[in-house]
Scaffold this motif. Structure first.
Motif, short mmCIF file in Angstrom:
data_model
loop_
_atom_site.label_atom_id
_atom_site.label_comp_id
_atom_site.label_asym_id
_atom_site.label_seq_id
_atom_site.Cartn_x
_atom_site.Cartn_y
_atom_site.Cartn_z
N LEU A 6 3.74 20.24 2.98
CA LEU A 6 2.96 19.07 3.41
C LEU A 6 3.62 18.34 4.57
O LEU A 6 2.97 17.85 5.47
N LEU A 9 2.90 19.99 7.68
CA LEU A 9 1.49 19.82 8.04
C LEU A 9 1.21 18.44 8.67
O LEU A 9 0.32 18.28 9.49
N ALA A 10 2.01 17.44 8.23
CA ALA A 10 1.73 16.04 8.62
C ALA A 10 1.84 15.86 10.13
O ALA A 10 2.80 16.32 10.75
N ALA A 17 6.28 10.05 7.28
CA ALA A 17 5.66 10.95 6.29
C ALA A 17 6.48 10.95 5.01
O ALA A 17 5.93 10.92 3.91
N MET A 21 5.24 9.88 1.34
CA MET A 21 5.30 10.86 0.24
C MET A 21 6.10 10.29 -0.93
O MET A 21 5.69 10.43 -2.09
N ILE A 45 -1.20 16.02 -4.37
CA ILE A 45 -1.52 16.50 -3.02
C ILE A 45 -2.59 15.59 -2.40
O ILE A 45 -2.47 15.17 -1.24
N ASN A 46 -3.62 15.27 -3.19
CA ASN A 46 -4.69 14.41 -2.67
C ASN A 46 -4.18 13.02 -2.31
O ASN A 46 -4.55 12.47 -1.28
N ILE A 48 -1.15 12.16 -1.44
CA ILE A 48 -0.31 12.25 -0.23
C ILE A 48 -1.19 12.42 1.00
O ILE A 48 -1.03 11.73 2.01
N LYS A 49 -2.15 13.34 0.92
CA LYS A 49 -3.03 13.58 2.08
C LYS A 49 -3.79 12.32 2.48
O LYS A 49 -3.95 12.03 3.66
N ALA A 50 -4.24 11.57 1.47
CA ALA A 50 -5.00 10.34 1.76
C ALA A 50 -4.12 9.35 2.52
O ALA A 50 -4.54 8.75 3.52
N LEU A 52 -1.38 10.02 4.32
CA LEU A 52 -1.05 10.54 5.65
C LEU A 52 -2.22 10.34 6.60
O LEU A 52 -2.05 9.98 7.77
N ASN A 53 -3.45 10.57 6.09
CA ASN A 53 -4.64 10.38 6.93
C ASN A 53 -4.80 8.93 7.35
O ASN A 53 -5.11 8.64 8.51
#
Ligand code: GLN
Length: 272
Positions: A6, A9-10, A17, A21, A45-46, A48-50, A52-53
């Protein structure tokens, strides 16, 4: 999916990041390294992704994690309050210096309560009052005072309106950015409460209101200390001197910018 994956990916600063996290996983950044190859759950995962977005869209880190350090203390922050800035620590330093033993001090427009709580935390002898016009800000400030176990009297007030009695010291970091300032459209400021940043005019309205109203609330020889913008020191000093304040002075922040100005009102007892 792992932390390591992740992180690669960030599309934001790797340090940021990691902060996000660690926040999502409720662990320290050291633990992130230890756990970097562990498989994460779908929920993790969701989450963290939220985060980062949201950071990629420009939301300030402090609002995403809900906290910011100021004067060595951790403060809860929400989008209802300004994020405490390092330059405002100078206001606290100067306030400590000017406040007499067991003195009475008011922080006008306290926001997160950062200045009032830092003062009350270091100066247990002081009587600290803090005001704000926003109920939401006062809720956050209350939380921060409770969290740091300091006693502060909070008052919902438009500047001096509900303030009683005389003070040894008044401090404020009011909204001082001019409505036309492009900085309001950039970076963290886009997400911060407008009413804490700008007076919707030339940036001097709140500063002037405080300088004009302060004498009625200060003991003889009491100080008023104001944070202001990088280019407002001369204008603020002029307002103090033209209203017959004494010992008018500006102090530079760590970046070398005149950031705080202040003066003393009335006769000074200890002087002949
Ligand atoms: N210091 C903040 C900034 O320029 C503004 C704070 C304020 O208006 N009181 O980003």
């Amino acid at each position: 999916m792992t932390i390591r994956y992740l992180l690669r990916l960030a599309q934001i600063d790797p340090l940021e990041a990691c902060i996000l996290m660690a926040h999502a996983l409720k662990c320290s950044r050291v633990q992130l390294v230890i756990r970097e190859n562990d498989a994460l759950s779908v929920e993790q995962i969701n989450d963290i992704k939220a985060l980062l977005n949201r950071r990629m869209q420009g939301e300030p880190i402090a609002y995403l994690t809900g906290e910011r350090e100021f004067y060595g203390l951790s403060f809860k922050v929400t989008p209802d309050v300004l994020i405490p800035r390092p330059e405002t620590e100078l206001l606290v330093e100067l306030a400590m210096e000017k406040l007499p033993q067991a003195g009475r001090v008011a922080d006008l427009g306290t926001g997160s309560g950062a200045v009032a709580v830092a003062l009350a935390h270091t100066r247990r002898d002081a009587q600290v009052i803090a005001t704000d016009i926003s109920d939401e800000a006062l809720t956050v400030a209350h939380h921060n005072a409770d969290h740091h176990e300091v006693k502060i009297q909070f008052i919902r007030s438009n500047w001096f309106e509900m303030l009683d009695g005389l003070f040894d010291l008044l401090v404020s970091n009011p909204p001082y950015i001019a409505a036309s300032d492009v900085h309001l459209l950039q970076g963290d400021l886009r997400f911060e409460p407008c009413s804490a940043l700008t007076d919707h005019a030339n940036g001097m309205t709140a500063l002037s209101t405080i300088i004009e109203g302060a004498p009625a609330h200060l003991k003889s020889g009491g100080w008023l200390l104001l944070e202001h913008g990088y280019d407002q020191a001369t204008a603020v000093r002029d307002q103090f001197t033209s209203a017959s304040w004494r010992d008018v002075h500006s102090w530079k922040d760590l970046a070398g910018i005149e950031r705080i100005s202040g003066g003393r009102w009335g006769a000074i007892m200890s002087e002949k």
